[in-house]
Design a protein around this motif. Structure first.
Motif, mmCIF file in Angstrom:
data_model
loop_
_atom_site.group_PDB
_atom_site.id
_atom_site.type_symbol
_atom_site.label_atom_id
_atom_site.label_comp_id
_atom_site.label_asym_id
_atom_site.label_seq_id
_atom_site.Cartn_x
_atom_site.Cartn_y
_atom_site.Cartn_z
ATOM 1 N N ALA A 148 0.821 -1.212 0.000
ATOM 2 C CA ALA A 148 0.000 0.000 0.000
ATOM 3 C C ALA A 148 0.853 1.260 0.000
ATOM 4 O O ALA A 148 0.524 2.245 -0.669
ATOM 5 C CB ALA A 148 -0.930 -0.018 1.207
ATOM 6 N N GLU A 149 1.963 1.254 0.764
ATOM 7 C CA GLU A 149 2.801 2.437 0.846
ATOM 8 C C GLU A 149 3.404 2.777 -0.515
ATOM 9 O O GLU A 149 3.496 3.957 -0.896
ATOM 10 C CB GLU A 149 3.924 2.231 1.872
ATOM 11 C CG GLU A 149 3.450 2.206 3.313
ATOM 12 C CD GLU A 149 2.795 0.883 3.718
ATOM 13 O OE1 GLU A 149 2.889 -0.098 2.940
ATOM 14 O OE2 GLU A 149 2.180 0.841 4.807
ATOM 15 N N THR A 150 3.803 1.757 -1.270
ATOM 16 C CA THR A 150 4.386 1.995 -2.591
ATOM 17 C C THR A 150 3.326 2.495 -3.567
ATOM 18 O O THR A 150 3.576 3.419 -4.355
ATOM 19 C CB THR A 150 5.036 0.712 -3.122
ATOM 20 O OG1 THR A 150 6.004 0.246 -2.178
ATOM 21 C CG2 THR A 150 5.725 0.962 -4.458
ATOM 22 N N ILE A 151 2.140 1.903 -3.518
ATOM 23 C CA ILE A 151 1.048 2.368 -4.383
ATOM 24 C C ILE A 151 0.736 3.830 -4.083
ATOM 25 O O ILE A 151 0.601 4.659 -5.006
ATOM 26 C CB ILE A 151 -0.203 1.495 -4.180
ATOM 27 C CG1 ILE A 151 0.082 0.058 -4.630
ATOM 28 C CG2 ILE A 151 -1.394 2.066 -4.963
ATOM 29 C CD1 ILE A 151 -0.979 -0.943 -4.190
ATOM 30 N N ALA A 152 0.635 4.169 -2.810
ATOM 31 C CA ALA A 152 0.353 5.552 -2.430
ATOM 32 C C ALA A 152 1.470 6.487 -2.887
ATOM 33 O O ALA A 152 1.211 7.598 -3.372
ATOM 34 C CB ALA A 152 0.160 5.649 -0.919
ATOM 35 N N GLY A 153 2.712 6.052 -2.754
ATOM 36 C CA GLY A 153 3.841 6.870 -3.192
ATOM 37 C C GLY A 153 3.832 7.123 -4.681
ATOM 38 O O GLY A 153 4.160 8.228 -5.149
ATOM 39 N N ALA A 203 -4.931 2.270 4.315
ATOM 40 C CA ALA A 203 -3.856 1.273 4.294
ATOM 41 C C ALA A 203 -2.463 1.892 4.305
ATOM 42 O O ALA A 203 -1.494 1.222 4.669
ATOM 43 C CB ALA A 203 -4.018 0.373 3.056
ATOM 44 N N ALA A 204 -2.356 3.161 3.906
ATOM 45 C CA ALA A 204 -1.041 3.812 3.893
ATOM 46 C C ALA A 204 -1.163 5.249 4.394
ATOM 47 O O ALA A 204 -0.815 6.209 3.705
ATOM 48 C CB ALA A 204 -0.469 3.791 2.476
ATOM 49 N N PRO A 205 -1.643 5.453 5.624
ATOM 50 C CA PRO A 205 -1.915 6.814 6.111
ATOM 51 C C PRO A 205 -0.670 7.684 6.234
ATOM 52 O O PRO A 205 -0.768 8.915 6.140
ATOM 53 C CB PRO A 205 -2.565 6.567 7.483
ATOM 54 C CG PRO A 205 -2.092 5.201 7.895
ATOM 55 C CD PRO A 205 -1.985 4.426 6.626
ATOM 56 N N ALA A 206 0.492 7.072 6.429
ATOM 57 C CA ALA A 206 1.714 7.860 6.560
ATOM 58 C C ALA A 206 2.131 8.486 5.227
ATOM 59 O O ALA A 206 2.834 9.499 5.197
ATOM 60 C CB ALA A 206 2.850 6.987 7.096
ATOM 61 N N VAL A 207 1.690 7.882 4.131
ATOM 62 C CA VAL A 207 2.050 8.386 2.801
ATOM 63 C C VAL A 207 0.896 9.174 2.194
ATOM 64 O O VAL A 207 1.072 10.278 1.680
ATOM 65 C CB VAL A 207 2.447 7.228 1.862
ATOM 66 C CG1 VAL A 207 2.832 7.760 0.484
ATOM 67 C CG2 VAL A 207 3.567 6.403 2.461
ATOM 68 N N TRP A 208 -0.310 8.598 2.270
ATOM 69 C CA TRP A 208 -1.479 9.270 1.689
ATOM 70 C C TRP A 208 -2.187 10.036 2.805
ATOM 71 O O TRP A 208 -3.083 9.549 3.467
ATOM 72 C CB TRP A 208 -2.430 8.263 1.058
ATOM 73 C CG TRP A 208 -3.471 8.944 0.198
ATOM 74 C CD1 TRP A 208 -4.703 9.356 0.573
ATOM 75 C CD2 TRP A 208 -3.324 9.310 -1.173
ATOM 76 N NE1 TRP A 208 -5.342 9.962 -0.476
ATOM 77 C CE2 TRP A 208 -4.525 9.950 -1.568
ATOM 78 C CE3 TRP A 208 -2.303 9.166 -2.118
ATOM 79 C CZ2 TRP A 208 -4.716 10.438 -2.863
ATOM 80 C CZ3 TRP A 208 -2.498 9.651 -3.405
ATOM 81 C CH2 TRP A 208 -3.683 10.272 -3.769
ATOM 82 N N SER A 209 -1.748 11.271 3.003
ATOM 83 C CA SER A 209 -2.274 12.083 4.095
ATOM 84 C C SER A 209 -3.523 12.861 3.705
ATOM 85 O O SER A 209 -4.148 13.502 4.561
ATOM 86 C CB SER A 209 -1.190 13.071 4.564
ATOM 87 O OG SER A 209 -0.714 13.847 3.467
ATOM 88 N N THR A 210 -3.912 12.796 2.432
ATOM 89 C CA THR A 210 -5.087 13.518 1.956
ATOM 90 C C THR A 210 -6.355 12.751 2.310
ATOM 91 O O THR A 210 -6.400 11.515 2.212
ATOM 92 C CB THR A 210 -5.023 13.691 0.425
ATOM 93 O OG1 THR A 210 -3.750 14.249 0.077
ATOM 94 C CG2 THR A 210 -6.128 14.597 -0.077
#
Length: 374
Positions: A148-153, A203-210
């Motif tokens: 999830a973090e990579t997708i969000a990035g 799933a990736a709140p640290a990256v997708w903060s919006t």
């Protein structure tokens, strides 16, 4: 679908539509315990039903319209796939009898539905469950594993080339070029966008903060956009290195992402999407009618085999309509859509996950409560 199945479906659907027309109508119907009509010409339903909304369910909608009108030849169903937001606005403005939406009504829309639809407002009926595919166009690469973090990035523009270590580290042996990543998102207000950003935010709140929204974040620069499901898929298919998100039924021929869930990477499938929906919880709040089926999905699930990038697309109906003819049409069409035959027709056309029997039964009970306004 075989000829035998079509004939059997027609008989079953005609009986179901006629039985439902008893609620709120004085039309002639098949008596309880009577024989099933042998011909679609025996249907007593007539009139036109108008809808607007999600483009994700358009293929399924065309199958539903064909199946319903085949056994009810004096009816017509019109559907304009203008996007979920447009469909909800049209329903609340009284422009259509139902909306297709990949997102449930927000609190302020629930309040507006009471004015548009009567004191009990509007009713969500799940009609179409489908995975949202994360699809890309990269020569020689058909599938990638991503967390999830990579997708969000990637979708924030923070990971900008296909050979970035965050991608390569999860795809040992893949021949990843240094091609720039072009993100293509929906330009219109979209339930698919809302579901996709809900997944990213959970799933990736640290990256997708919006905050999750049906409108793509305006502050993300350097990205491209297109209108509707077909628009983003067409644009991505014509752009080397592009990535987008779309209903899985529309991405044939493109590379797709298997999403990390727990310790495994799960490719999209109708079965994996249905498994994610099983963990959903009801949406609650003031103004929502009894029997409403709006769902909150668990986007950060670690359930083995579940695919959490999923949408539940609803048909949103008023709980009351001005006349019995409209009530009859809404109930009959709604019942066909959620029936075993209607769900099978949609799955054949669009590859979506069919509603489970408990969901079908709950939907039928909710549809039965639609009535003529007093």
């Amino acid at each position: 679908m075989s000829v035998i199945r079509i004939v059997r479906s027609a008989a079953l659907l005609s009986a179901a539509a006629l039985a439902l027309s008893a609620c709120g109508s004085d039309s002639a119907i098949t008596p309880a315990g009577g024989s099933t009509p042998s011909s679609s010409s025996e249907s007593t339903l007539a009139g036109t039903l108008s809808g607007s909304g999600a483009s994700s369910q358009d293929s399924a909608m065309q199958a539903w319209i064909a199946g319903f009108t085949a056994v009810n030849p004096d009816t017509a169903v019109q559907y304009s796939p203008d996007g979920s937001g447009a469909g909800r606005k049209a329903l609340l403005a009284g422009g259509v009898q139902f909306a297709g939406s990949d997102a449930h009504l927000k609190d302020e829309e629930v309040e507006a539905s009471i004015e548009a639809c009567g004191p009990d407002g509007a009713l969500h009926i799940p009609a179409y469950i489908s995975p949202i595919a994360i699809a890309f166009n990269l020569d020689g690469v058909d599938e990638l594993n991503l967390d999830a973090e990579t997708i969000a990035g990637i979708f924030r523009g923070e990971i900008s080339t296909w050979n970035d270590p965050a991608i390569a580290g999860q795809n040992e042996g893949a021949q990843l070029p240094d091609t720039p990543i072009t993100v293509i998102h929906r330009s219109d207000e979209s339930g698919t966008t809302e579901n996709f950003t809900e997944y990213l935010a959970a799933a990736a709140p640290a990256v997708w903060s919006t905050e999750a929204s049906g409108e793509w974040p305006a502050d993300l620069d350097g990205q491209e956009n297109a209108q509707g499901t077909s628009g983003v898929v067409s644009a991505a298919g014509a752009t080397d290195g592009a990535i987008t998100y779309a209903d899985a039924s529309a991405v044939e021929g493109m590379g797709t992402v298997a999403v990390k869930v727990g310790a495994e990477y799960v490719p999209y499938s109708s079965e994996a999407a249905a498994k994610a929906v099983e963990a959903s919880t009801p949406v609650t709040g003031e103004g929502r009618p009894d029997g409403d089926m709006a769902m909150d999905l668990v986007r950060d699930t670690t359930e083995s085999g579940a695919y959490p990038v999923v949408l539940v697309s609803y048909h949103i109906y008023c709980t009351t309509y001005p006349d019995s003819e409209t009530v009859d049409l809404v109930k009959a069409f709604g019942s066909y859509v959620v029936s075993e035959e209607g769900q099978a027709a949609a799955a054949d056309a669009a590859g979506n996950a069919e509603l489970s029997q408990p969901l079908r039964e709950k939907a039928e009970a909710a549809l039965a409560g639609i009535s003529v306004a007093k």
